[in-house]
Design a protein around this motif. Structure first.
Motif, mmCIF file in Angstrom:
data_model
loop_
_atom_site.group_PDB
_atom_site.id
_atom_site.type_symbol
_atom_site.label_atom_id
_atom_site.label_comp_id
_atom_site.label_asym_id
_atom_site.label_seq_id
_atom_site.Cartn_x
_atom_site.Cartn_y
_atom_site.Cartn_z
ATOM 1 N N MET A 1 30.598 30.968 30.091
ATOM 2 C CA MET A 1 32.138 31.491 29.702
ATOM 3 C C MET A 1 32.410 33.209 28.909
ATOM 4 S SD MET A 1 34.620 29.705 28.785
ATOM 5 C CE MET A 1 36.296 29.550 27.599
ATOM 6 N N ASN A 2 30.845 33.644 28.893
ATOM 7 C CA ASN A 2 30.733 34.311 27.724
ATOM 8 C C ASN A 2 31.298 35.945 29.395
ATOM 9 O OD1 ASN A 2 30.444 37.181 25.917
ATOM 10 N ND2 ASN A 2 28.513 37.141 26.922
ATOM 11 N N THR A 3 30.694 35.446 29.758
ATOM 12 C CA THR A 3 30.373 36.317 31.197
ATOM 13 C C THR A 3 31.287 36.502 32.239
ATOM 14 O OG1 THR A 3 27.983 35.424 31.148
ATOM 15 C CG2 THR A 3 29.148 37.170 33.269
ATOM 16 N N LEU A 4 32.222 35.378 32.466
ATOM 17 C CA LEU A 4 33.051 34.920 32.482
ATOM 18 C C LEU A 4 33.979 36.271 31.812
ATOM 19 C CD1 LEU A 4 35.651 35.085 35.176
ATOM 20 C CD2 LEU A 4 36.014 32.191 34.011
ATOM 21 N N ASN A 5 34.725 35.474 30.337
ATOM 22 C CA ASN A 5 35.151 36.298 29.940
ATOM 23 C C ASN A 5 34.982 38.316 29.642
ATOM 24 O OD1 ASN A 5 37.205 35.149 28.207
ATOM 25 N ND2 ASN A 5 36.356 35.010 26.239
ATOM 26 N N THR A 6 33.752 38.320 29.794
ATOM 27 C CA THR A 6 33.525 39.974 30.219
ATOM 28 C C THR A 6 34.347 40.161 30.730
ATOM 29 O OG1 THR A 6 31.499 39.535 28.501
ATOM 30 C CG2 THR A 6 31.220 41.538 29.898
ATOM 31 N N PHE A 7 33.589 39.944 32.135
ATOM 32 C CA PHE A 7 34.494 40.390 33.522
ATOM 33 C C PHE A 7 36.071 40.442 33.283
ATOM 34 C CE2 PHE A 7 30.585 38.673 35.623
ATOM 35 C CZ PHE A 7 29.812 39.920 35.136
ATOM 36 N N ILE A 8 36.295 39.341 33.061
ATOM 37 C CA ILE A 8 38.082 39.677 33.226
ATOM 38 C C ILE A 8 38.323 40.858 32.010
ATOM 39 C CG2 ILE A 8 40.157 37.946 32.907
ATOM 40 C CD1 ILE A 8 38.385 35.674 33.251
ATOM 41 N N CYS A 9 37.990 40.328 31.089
ATOM 42 C CA CYS A 9 38.893 40.987 29.587
ATOM 43 C C CYS A 9 38.670 43.052 29.839
ATOM 44 C CB CYS A 9 38.350 41.009 27.836
ATOM 45 S SG CYS A 9 38.821 39.466 27.668
ATOM 46 N N THR A 10 37.319 43.196 30.272
ATOM 47 C CA THR A 10 36.498 44.616 31.119
ATOM 48 C C THR A 10 37.423 45.191 32.622
ATOM 49 O OG1 THR A 10 34.346 44.339 30.397
ATOM 50 C CG2 THR A 10 34.603 45.752 32.013
ATOM 51 N N GLY A 11 37.955 44.096 33.010
ATOM 52 C CA GLY A 11 38.826 44.570 34.914
ATOM 53 C C GLY A 11 40.289 45.323 33.988
ATOM 54 N N ALA A 12 40.865 43.980 33.157
ATOM 55 C CA ALA A 12 41.898 44.032 32.563
ATOM 56 C C ALA A 12 42.006 45.135 31.860
ATOM 57 C CB ALA A 12 42.673 42.521 31.803
ATOM 58 N N SER A 13 41.596 45.824 31.230
ATOM 59 C CA SER A 13 41.185 47.098 30.177
ATOM 60 C C SER A 13 40.869 48.041 31.539
ATOM 61 C CB SER A 13 40.686 46.548 28.750
ATOM 62 O OG SER A 13 38.799 47.161 29.319
ATOM 63 N N ILE A 14 40.210 48.037 32.283
ATOM 64 C CA ILE A 14 40.538 49.517 32.946
ATOM 65 C C ILE A 14 40.943 49.223 33.910
ATOM 66 C CG2 ILE A 14 39.021 50.298 34.887
ATOM 67 C CD1 ILE A 14 36.847 49.071 33.003
ATOM 68 N N PHE A 15 41.867 48.566 35.246
ATOM 69 C CA PHE A 15 42.464 47.836 35.977
ATOM 70 C C PHE A 15 43.905 48.184 35.875
ATOM 71 C CE2 PHE A 15 38.791 46.564 38.068
ATOM 72 C CZ PHE A 15 38.039 47.226 38.884
ATOM 73 N N TYR A 16 44.403 48.296 35.153
ATOM 74 C CA TYR A 16 45.696 48.584 34.443
ATOM 75 C C TYR A 16 45.589 49.940 32.625
ATOM 76 C CZ TYR A 16 46.361 43.447 35.558
ATOM 77 O OH TYR A 16 46.429 42.748 36.706
ATOM 78 N N ASN A 17 45.050 50.078 33.402
ATOM 79 C CA ASN A 17 45.008 51.506 32.786
ATOM 80 C C ASN A 17 45.618 52.655 33.891
ATOM 81 O OD1 ASN A 17 44.291 53.901 30.898
ATOM 82 N ND2 ASN A 17 42.655 52.840 29.925
ATOM 83 N N GLU A 18 46.104 53.659 33.258
ATOM 84 C CA GLU A 18 46.528 53.954 34.254
ATOM 85 C C GLU A 18 45.854 55.635 33.792
ATOM 86 O OE1 GLU A 18 49.345 53.993 36.791
ATOM 87 O OE2 GLU A 18 49.353 52.360 35.893
ATOM 88 N N ALA A 19 45.229 56.022 32.882
ATOM 89 C CA ALA A 19 44.889 57.273 32.269
ATOM 90 C C ALA A 19 43.052 57.039 33.507
ATOM 91 C CB ALA A 19 44.366 57.345 30.884
ATOM 92 N N ILE A 20 43.201 55.823 33.711
ATOM 93 C CA ILE A 20 41.855 56.174 34.456
ATOM 94 C C ILE A 20 42.409 56.309 36.438
ATOM 95 C CG2 ILE A 20 39.881 54.898 35.526
ATOM 96 C CD1 ILE A 20 39.983 53.546 32.924
ATOM 97 N N PRO A 21 41.582 57.479 36.482
ATOM 98 C CA PRO A 21 42.092 57.451 38.267
ATOM 99 C C PRO A 21 41.698 56.267 39.348
ATOM 100 C CG PRO A 21 41.181 59.738 37.369
ATOM 101 C CD PRO A 21 40.991 57.830 36.547
ATOM 102 N N LYS A 22 42.490 55.505 40.302
ATOM 103 C CA LYS A 22 42.217 55.084 41.325
ATOM 104 C C LYS A 22 40.505 55.081 41.227
ATOM 105 C CE LYS A 22 47.158 53.100 41.755
ATOM 106 N NZ LYS A 22 47.605 52.993 42.483
#
Length: 64
Positions: free
Chosen positions: A1-22
């Motif tokens: 559960m922790n691993t899945l949560n880590t992957f999801i939250c990290t992905g959401a904060s990176i892939f939806y962040n316009e400040a980070i180049p694609k």
């Protein structure tokens, strides 16, 4: 559960962040998962003790 949560939250904060180049997002995601997993695991481990203690109290209340 922790691993899945880590992957999801990290992905959401990176892939939806316009400040980070694609072009850099996948590298940032992999590095973020690698760096965030241990601290998140420790927090989840400690929180599980609190959840067990609370769960025992609630269960004992309804069993009596």
């Amino acid at each position: 559960m922790n691993t899945l949560n880590t992957f999801i939250c990290t992905g959401a904060s990176i892939f939806y962040n316009e400040a980070i180049p694609k072009a850099a997002r996948m590298t940032a995601y992999l590095n973020g998962c690698k760096e965030a997993w241990i601290p998140c695991f420790i927090v989840s481990y400690i929180a599980s003790f609190a959840a067990v203690a609370l769960g025992k109290k609630v269960a004992q209340k309804y069993v009596k």
